[in-house]
Design a protein around this motif. Structure first.
Motif, PDB file in Angstrom:
ATOM      1  N   UNK A  24       0.820  -1.209   0.000  1.00  0.00           N
ATOM      2  CA  UNK A  24       0.000   0.000   0.000  1.00  0.00           C
ATOM      3  C   UNK A  24       0.855   1.261   0.000  1.00  0.00           C
ATOM      4  N   UNK A  25       1.993   1.204   0.666  1.00  0.00           N
ATOM      5  CA  UNK A  25       2.895   2.345   0.664  1.00  0.00           C
ATOM      6  C   UNK A  25       3.385   2.642  -0.753  1.00  0.00           C
ATOM      7  N   UNK A  26       3.706   1.581  -1.501  1.00  0.00           N
ATOM      8  CA  UNK A  26       4.126   1.764  -2.888  1.00  0.00           C
ATOM      9  C   UNK A  26       2.952   2.258  -3.740  1.00  0.00           C
ATOM     10  N   UNK A  27       1.741   1.776  -3.425  1.00  0.00           N
ATOM     11  CA  UNK A  27       0.561   2.209  -4.181  1.00  0.00           C
ATOM     12  C   UNK A  27       0.288   3.699  -3.989  1.00  0.00           C
ATOM     13  N   UNK A  28       0.540   4.197  -2.784  1.00  0.00           N
ATOM     14  CA  UNK A  28       0.388   5.633  -2.529  1.00  0.00           C
ATOM     15  C   UNK A  28       1.329   6.425  -3.436  1.00  0.00           C
ATOM     16  N   UNK A  29       2.599   5.996  -3.487  1.00  0.00           N
ATOM     17  CA  UNK A  29       3.587   6.710  -4.301  1.00  0.00           C
ATOM     18  C   UNK A  29       3.289   6.581  -5.791  1.00  0.00           C
TER      19      UNK A  29
ATOM     20  N   UNK B  99      -4.509   8.393   0.505  1.00  0.00           N
ATOM     21  CA  UNK B  99      -4.121   8.359   1.912  1.00  0.00           C
ATOM     22  C   UNK B  99      -5.290   7.956   2.789  1.00  0.00           C
ATOM     23  N   UNK B 100      -6.492   8.403   2.454  1.00  0.00           N
ATOM     24  CA  UNK B 100      -7.676   8.028   3.248  1.00  0.00           C
ATOM     25  C   UNK B 100      -7.911   6.521   3.188  1.00  0.00           C
ATOM     26  N   UNK B 101      -7.709   5.930   2.025  1.00  0.00           N
ATOM     27  CA  UNK B 101      -7.867   4.478   1.901  1.00  0.00           C
ATOM     28  C   UNK B 101      -6.799   3.752   2.720  1.00  0.00           C
ATOM     29  N   UNK B 102      -5.599   4.279   2.722  1.00  0.00           N
ATOM     30  CA  UNK B 102      -4.503   3.696   3.496  1.00  0.00           C
ATOM     31  C   UNK B 102      -4.844   3.703   4.983  1.00  0.00           C
TER      32      UNK B 102
END
Length: 580
Positions: free
Chosen positions: A173-178, A184-187
């Motif tokens: 998920x961290x990579x998906x954010x980038x 960020x809300x989904x994270x």
């Protein structure tokens, strides 16, 4: 095959403290009785320590007090006297600079507590990553009867209908954010589903791997590794282990009887079959060093190379520890190894019986979780040990977590001098890097970080992630979380901070990775490497004092387990004279 039992009754260690009528014996007993212990508990029955790594700062182990009570029930039933005591608990998720820096401190705590106290046998309550190897190391150095009880993994995490694996989902998920594919809300919403019960990582991360290693070594009862922390059968396991340790004391069944070379070979092959963490390499090397077994990186490569990875768990596969338990757990895997001729069947376990006798009648209840060999995740699992002019003493890679197309790759090095340099540059859009490059990070080994943190699976640059690329070759002297994945070369030795060749790699150098041929090569002439090394200066100053200074001065390389030089070897249970 079974263990040859010692004659019983015999004199126990604890009788030196409690077994007499002298002033000193009365001194020891009378103070113990202020806890409300009846006099007949000191009638020569075994005194069993419960070595507890419970701590609210170690979330994976925060439920171990309940398990300790279950262990006590079993000890009392079997005719022993349980005495619970705490030891340092290195918590993976909270401790800085890294829990690995404190594994040896915990092992020292365990060793000295066992040797200095009136303990005939010990139950090792473990869970979080470093607590399992630390307690096994300490117990091995003293060599009194010992049995490990793991806290067990968390229940599955779920987010929007998908399994959430602890750690693994975090990296994804961290990579998906980038990459811009997750908000960020989904994270933050997903965070609520990541850790939904007591226990350690629910992936085949380091905690579950080391629980599996304890069982494969024979140091835990069969089936211990996979029972979820909140399952009632985890309490039953603790109870039965309490009973069993009393008989182990009576039989004088010690770690040195169990953790033989054959047992370590079984563990290495088991690690390959489960797709276990690369951290197991360092920890088993350290444990073997305490027992006096000459285990090497070459053994890891030789024994694990042709073992198929058949456990379909994250980060290598699809499922989580909960499904692994329901499918039959580690006994099924060990049975598969035995059927394939990859098991030393006569290796003795804490049960006193041979490991094959413990698993031969088990069944696989889900062949999508524990796969048939012809459907293995990878036919050649295990840990690949790479050598070459960039890693003269070796480096490791986990093939089951790597991208097949990158296992043979030549690329231009993009170098980060340390973790701070990496953090400063990685998000810079002007960084000269593309998917064909090889990311190199220095000074993150045992001395360099210090402690050898789990930063080896460097996140990719956002500019590359946005192209859809999700893996690149990465090389460092660091470790990687057992929950992580990728084509990541780790534990490069000698480390950069002591002047290994990694220290002189420059951006623009070409590097060749050839996993099938076990080669890691820096395309720079020997003369140029020698010139660069001659001009090299240590980047890390010695700490002023305290444990950090002790660590810096005495930690050994990752290729031998990163133990302290003065702790290797078996020192036995003898203690000095009574001071009273």
């Amino acid at each position: 095959m079974t263990f040859k039992k010692a004659e019983w009754p015999r004199k126990l260690r604890s009788t030196e403290w409690f077994g007499g009528t002298s002033r000193d014996h009365i001194y020891h007993r009378s103070w113990m009785k202020n806890q409300g212990l009846p006099a007949d508990l000191f009638d020569g029955r075994p005194v069993i320590g419960i070595c507890n790594t419970w701590s609210e700062l170690t979330p994976c182990n925060a439920h171990l007090r309940d398990l300790a009570q279950r262990v006590k029930h079993g000890i009392y039933e079997a005719g022993g006297l349980p005495v619970e005591f705490p030891v340092f608990s290195p918590g993976e998720s909270t401790l800085r600079p890294t829990a690995m820096m404190y594994r040896n401190l915990c092992a020292m705590d365990v060793e000295e507590a066992l040797r200095a106290n009136p303990i005939d046998g010990v139950v090792l309550l473990v869970g979080c990553d470093k607590t399992t190897p630390a307690l096994l190391m300490g117990a091995a150095s003293v060599d009194i009867p010992a049995i490990a009880v793991s806290g067990g993994p968390m229940l599955n995490g779920w987010f929007r209908g998908e399994r959430v694996g602890s750690g693994t989902a975090l990296w994804q998920m961290s990579e998906a954010i980038k990459a811009g594919t997750m908000t960020s809300d989904e994270f933050l919403e997903a965070e609520q589903s990541m850790s939904r019960s007591p226990g350690s990582c629910n992936t085949m991360g380091t905690a579950s791997t080391m629980a599996s290693m304890a069982e494969a070594l024979g140091m835990a009862l069969s089936g211990n590794a996979a029972i979820p922390a909140v399952d009632s059968r985890r309490r039953v396991m603790a109870h039965l282990s309490g009973r069993r340790i009393v008989d182990m004391v009576k039989d004088d069944l010690k770690p040195s009887d169990i953790m033989t070379r054959e047992a370590f070979e079984n563990a290495i092959r088991t690690n390959g079959a489960i797709g276990g963490s690369t951290n197991a390499v360092i920890h088993l090397l350290a444990i073997a060093g305490r027992v006096g077994i000459d285990l090497t990186l070459d053994d890891w490569d030789r024994l694990g190379r042709d073992v198929p990875t058949i456990v379909n768990l994250m980060p290598s596969g699809k499922y989580l520890m909960e499904e692994f338990f329901y499918a039959g757990g580690l006994p099924v895997v060990i049975k598969r190894l035995g059927e394939a001729g990859l098991l030393n069947r006569d290796a003795i376990t804490v049960s006193g019986a041979a490991i094959w006798d413990e698993v031969k009648d088990t069944r696989n209840w889900n062949e999508d979780v524990i796969l048939p060999v012809d459907r293995a995740l990878t036919p050649h699992g295990g840990i690949a040990v790479l050598k070459g002019n960039l890693a003269p003493n070796g480096a490791v890679l986990k093939p089951s977590a790597a991208s097949p197309e990158l296992l043979q790759h030549r690329g231009r090095a993009v170098v980060f001098e340390d973790i701070d340099d990496y953090k400063a540059k990685i998000n810079d859009e002007s960084l000269d890097i593309d998917a064909t490059c090889i990311m190199v990070m220095k000074n993150c080994g045992p001395r360099g970080y210090p402690g050898m943190a789990e930063v080896g699976n460097m996140g990719l640059p956002p500019k590359v992630l946005r192209t859809g690329v999700r893996d690149m070759v990465r090389i460092s002297d660091a470790r990687m979380s057992g929950t992580a994945y990728g084509t990541v070369v780790l534990h490069t030795t000698p480390e950069a901070a002591v002047g290994g060749p990694l220290a002189i790699v420059r951006t623009g150098d070409m590097i060749e990775l050839d996993v099938p041929n076990r080669r890691l090569h820096l395309d720079v002439s020997d003369e140029e490497i020698a010139t660069r090394l001659a001009a090299w200066a240590p980047p890390v100053e010695k700490p002023a004092g305290g444990y950090a200074r002790l660590f810096h001065d005495h930690v050994q390389g990752a290729d031998t387990g990163a133990d302290f030089d003065f702790l290797k070897g078996h020192r036995g249970k003898d203690v000095g004279r009574d001071s009273h």
